[in-house]
Motif scaffolding. Structure first.
Motif, short mmCIF file in Angstrom:
data_model
loop_
_atom_site.label_atom_id
_atom_site.label_comp_id
_atom_site.label_asym_id
_atom_site.label_seq_id
_atom_site.Cartn_x
_atom_site.Cartn_y
_atom_site.Cartn_z
N GLY A 1 40.57 38.31 24.89
CA GLY A 1 40.88 37.00 25.45
C GLY A 1 41.75 37.05 26.68
N GLY A 2 42.60 38.07 26.79
CA GLY A 2 43.46 38.19 27.96
C GLY A 2 42.87 39.04 29.06
N MET A 3 41.66 39.58 28.86
CA MET A 3 41.08 40.50 29.81
C MET A 3 39.75 40.03 30.37
SD MET A 3 43.46 42.72 29.83
CE MET A 3 42.80 44.12 30.70
N LYS A 4 39.45 38.74 30.24
CA LYS A 4 38.14 38.24 30.67
C LYS A 4 37.91 38.45 32.16
CE LYS A 4 38.08 34.85 26.93
NZ LYS A 4 38.25 33.43 26.56
N GLU A 5 38.93 38.19 32.96
CA GLU A 5 38.76 38.38 34.40
C GLU A 5 38.55 39.85 34.73
OE1 GLU A 5 40.94 37.29 38.66
OE2 GLU A 5 41.91 36.75 36.75
N ALA A 6 39.31 40.73 34.07
CA ALA A 6 39.17 42.16 34.32
C ALA A 6 37.79 42.66 33.91
CB ALA A 6 40.25 42.93 33.56
N ILE A 7 37.21 42.08 32.86
CA ILE A 7 35.86 42.46 32.42
C ILE A 7 34.82 41.91 33.40
CG2 ILE A 7 34.14 42.08 30.62
CD1 ILE A 7 36.53 41.99 28.62
N ALA A 8 35.00 40.67 33.81
CA ALA A 8 33.99 40.01 34.65
C ALA A 8 33.96 40.54 36.07
CB ALA A 8 34.26 38.50 34.67
N THR A 9 35.07 41.09 36.54
CA THR A 9 35.15 41.53 37.94
C THR A 9 35.07 43.04 38.09
OG1 THR A 9 37.57 41.51 37.86
CG2 THR A 9 36.48 39.50 38.60
N ALA A 10 34.80 43.77 37.00
CA ALA A 10 34.73 45.23 37.08
C ALA A 10 33.55 45.66 37.96
CB ALA A 10 34.59 45.82 35.68
N ARG A 11 33.83 46.55 38.91
CA ARG A 11 32.81 47.04 39.84
C ARG A 11 32.98 48.54 40.03
NH1 ARG A 11 31.74 42.76 38.88
NH2 ARG A 11 31.21 40.95 40.13
N PRO A 12 31.88 49.26 40.22
CA PRO A 12 32.01 50.69 40.55
C PRO A 12 32.68 50.83 41.92
CG PRO A 12 29.76 50.14 39.88
CD PRO A 12 30.48 48.85 40.10
N PRO A 13 33.85 51.44 41.98
CA PRO A 13 34.58 51.51 43.24
C PRO A 13 34.42 52.86 43.93
CG PRO A 13 36.03 52.06 41.45
CD PRO A 13 34.64 51.92 40.86
N GLY A 14 35.04 52.96 45.10
CA GLY A 14 35.18 54.24 45.75
C GLY A 14 36.42 54.94 45.23
N ALA A 15 36.73 56.09 45.77
CA ALA A 15 37.89 56.85 45.31
C ALA A 15 39.16 56.08 45.64
CB ALA A 15 37.92 58.22 45.96
#
Length: 774
Positions: free
Chosen positions: A159-173
């Motif tokens: 419940g406290g991590m919805k934004e972190a889950i929804a915005t996760a993207r494969p990043p660069g280094a």
């Protein structure tokens, strides 16, 4: 509407409290859903839009939910959950893992009752201006209610991590970092509340200590009449979907339970029957694990476990978004998941990422358990409900019965990570967060207990528990000092049973000890219902009791102190105000507001040594103590508080009710960080725009919500209650602030539990519902 036949009677007594009488579970849910919609349809309609992932379609992507999550992120998460069919899959399970037949019928009836009220009233004639005539208001389904249940169960982690889950993207280094996973608490993300008097951004707090609960179960050795007694005092937000609704649910000969439940859930979660009473406080245990993933070389969307490469699962999620011109468009995002759970945005680099595994990810069992508790008449039956369903997601349970035993258990869902695994698998991280485990080896997976109904969590045999004839108590502290004379030790570290407890918990244990020996000024030793009520609303401030005199001595010795900005501040009038203060936080206690600003200013001001005597594990209830007036930050905090009060035109001896109000009503109590038992966090403008959503973060309020004192006598329960914000979020309703006025005045509602008591109410109003209508 449903084709089922429903018959229910809604009997409303003083303050609009509904007593639902029905012949079966479906009809009981029907009456409950109808009554709730009468008071709070707008709030539940708003939550349904959120859980359907449709907020962006109505309000645009940039607006936020009540917990501050951007609409687009919230919708992405919710649409991903729906597309995965998570809740539907759990509904296909038979009981005890899935809902019982009685509960299924109750949920179906609840949705039908809501829809009946909406149909009869019409969207354009709804009494609450918040949603009157709005296009986002419409009928709901049983699945919508199950989504509410699932959301409630997940607040300790996902419940406290919805934004972190929804915005996760494969990043660069790049460098890895992990933002804090919120500890357990209702709806997880705690909206901020401005400090008293200031209303400034530097005084906004989201401290978890203001949320959770106080809970006492008093056994026969602590009560004057050798009965079982219970105090329930949950501290939850006063705005949004974590509010509690007071209700009595009755099926003659089957179920008769009174208390309160979280908005949109069809059961009583804190309450009592004729012979049993229980409450909950927030568990300190970990309810999730963070796993650090070692990513496959050259592929940031695959990870390595025991040397084998595992691709992440991808789910494409389209979200409808209303543009600035009012036209809809579609935004498509991708969610990433692993064997442990969803991948988080924070810390995802070319070489590593973090995934969240939530112990409630498969949990709809909680409502089974609460419904079974509502039929229980003894601690033995309550314990049977715990063992059968094992669904309480993130709270302790505190209970007593007519036999006069007091019972505590942490039966919440805690990941089965042994102490040996923690030693072997834990990676460096923040000690206040759940353990960060090594996800590159299966040896760090959750284990199982034979007595657990699902794999991956600790079973009842390993859960901290205590039965006493005197008392058990909790005030958002770990289980160690549930009873000061019987410390709980030897449990798995995931339950966090370390020794030190907070100031509010210390005060609670002192209050019990002083009532038992009669040294609290409330009369002869032993708890009675009146003395339990008086203790609850005594508005004691622990840090003031321990440090006010030292603060006065400090400012007498140093009448001019230097503020943070370098200004020299004359604090002599502040000394006089604090010296004259009675150290209580009654709404009219003069000087209480200054102490709060001073105490919170120290907390937010950086490194300091507030107490002269540090915590000593050998003296857990009497240390720390003695305000350290030699500490520069302590002195600066008093100067800053005085400076701020002068700037804002607030008298230094202003009562706490001057700076914390609900719809203009002065409120007693204070922040948990001050060591207040009756926790209230509010601003001068809180509640001015209704209870559905704050006009701004500074209008937020939280703290004592549903307060219940119960004495379980041989002839039945004697109960006093307070729903501090009333039964309705509608600012036009007479039940928006009627109980707030009682709370401010220290008065209680005498509960009507029996049929004779309900019928005797001169304000009784009865609504009879039948479907199909006849």
């Amino acid at each position: 509407m449903s084709g089922h036949g429903y018959t229910a009677r809604i009997r409303r007594t003083e303050y609009g409290i509904p007593h639902i009488l029905a012949p079966d579970h479906a009809s009981l849910g029907y009456g409950y859903g109808y009554a709730f919609a009468q008071d709070n349809l707008c709030q539940l309609a708003d939550e349904i839009v959120t859980l359907r992932g449709e907020r962006s379609a109505y309000w645009g992507a940039a607006a936020t939910t009540a917990d501050g999550t951007p609409n687009l992120a919230s919708d992405t998460y919710q649409q991903g959950l729906r597309r995965a069919g998570t809740v539907q899959r759990l509904l296909h399970r038979p009981a005890p893992l899935g809902p019982t037949p009685e509960l299924r019928r109750m949920v179906e009836g609840y949705a039908a009752g809501y829809n009946r009220y909406l149909h009869d009233t019409g969207v354009d004639r709804l009494p609450d201006p918040t949603c009157q005539g709005k296009p986002w208001v419409g009928p709901i389904s049983a699945l919508d209610i199950w989504n509410v249940v699932y959301d409630v169960n997940g607040v300790a982690a996902t419940g406290g991590m919805k934004e972190a889950i929804a915005t996760a993207r494969p990043p660069g280094a790049g460098p890895a970092s992990v933002k804090g996973l919120p500890k357990a608490g209702p709806r997880a993300v705690v909206a901020p509340g401005a400090s008293p008097g200031a209303g400034s951004a530097d005084q906004v707090s989201s401290r978890r200590s203001d949320l959770g609960s106080n809970g006492w179960a008093l056994g026969r050795e602590a009560t004057a009449d050798r009965t079982g007694m219970l105090l329930a005092n949950p501290h939850l937000p006063w705005i949004g979907n974590s509010r509690l609704y007071q209700v009595q649910l009755t099926i003659p000969g089957v179920l008769d339970v009174a208390g309160a439940g979280i908005y949109g859930t069809p059961v009583v979660e804190i309450g009592h029957t004729a012979k049993l009473a229980w409450t909950h406080t927030t568990s300190y245990a970990d309810h999730a694990s963070l796993y650090r993933l070692r990513l496959a070389p050259g592929d940031p969307t695959s990870y390595v476990v025991d040397g084998k490469t595992v691709p992440m699962t991808r789910r494409t999620v389209p979200v409808t978004v209303r543009g600035a011109d009012g036209r809809p468009s579609t935004t498509v995002r991708t969610l990433y998941s692993t064997r442990y759970g969803p991948v988080l945005a924070d810390g995802w680099t070319a070489t590593e990422a973090y995934a969240l595994r939530d112990a409630s990810a498969d949990n709809l069992r909680s409502m089974n358990e609460w419904l079974a508790m509502g039929t229980s008449q003894s601690l033995a039956e309550l314990q049977r409900a715990h063992r059968t369903y094992q669904g309480i997601p993130w709270t302790y349970t505190i209970a007593t019965d007519t036999g006069g035993s007091a019972y505590f258990i942490d039966s919440s869902l805690v990941p089965h990570v042994t102490d040996a695994q923690l030693e072997r698998c834990s990676l460096p991280g923040d000690g206040d967060l759940p353990a960060v485990l090594d996800g590159s080896t299966a040896g760090c997976d959750w284990g199982s207990d034979k007595d657990a109904v699902v794999p991956g969590v600790f079973g009842p045999g390993q859960q901290p528990k205590l039965t006493r004839a005197d008392y058990v108590a909790n005030s958002n502290n770990n289980p160690y000092l549930t009873n000061a004379g019987a410390p709980l030790t030897g449990y798995p570290k995931m339950f966090r049973t370390s020794a030190q407890i907070g100031s509010r918990a210390q005060l609670g244990l002192r209050m019990i000890a002083e009532r038992r020996d009669g040294t609290d000024g409330l009369g002869a030793p032993g708890f009675t219902l009146p003395t339990l009520q008086a203790a609850m609303l005594g508005n004691r401030n622990h840090t003031a009791e321990l440090g006010r005199d030292d603060a006065v001595a400090m400012c007498r010795a140093h009448p001019v102190l230097t503020a943070t900005d370098g200004t020299e501040v004359d604090v002599r009038a502040a000394c006089d105000a604090l010296a004259a203060w009675n150290t209580r936080d009654d709404a009219d206690s003069k000087g209480a507001a200054l102490w709060q600003a001073f105490r919170v200013g120290v907390t937010l001001g950086g490194p300091h040594q507030w107490w002269r005597v540090a915590y000593d594990p050998a003296q857990p209830l009497t240390t720390p103590r003695g305000l350290n007036g030699d500490d520069p930050q302590v002195r600066r905090a008093l100067a800053d508080a005085v400076q701020r009060f002068h700037r804002d035109g607030i008298a230094l001896d202003a009562p706490i009710g001057r700076v914390q109000r609900w719809a203009g009503i002065p409120l007693p109590g204070c922040w948990g960080a001050e060591g207040c038992f009756n926790v209230v966090a509010a601003t001068p403008t809180s509640g001015g725009s209704g209870g559905t959503a704050p006009a701004s973060p500074r209008d937020y309020a939280a703290g004592s919500s549903f307060v219940m004192a119960v004495e379980l006598t041989a002839t039945g329960p004697r109960t006093r209650t307070l729903l501090t914000y009333g039964e309705s979020v509608n600012p036009r309703s007479p039940h928006y602030t009627d109980q707030t006025r009682l709370f401010a005045a220290g008065k209680w509602v005498t509960e009507r539990f029996t049929e004779a008591e309900i019928a005797a109410d001169p304000q009784l109003r009865v609504t009879t519902l039948r479907h199909p209508q006849s």
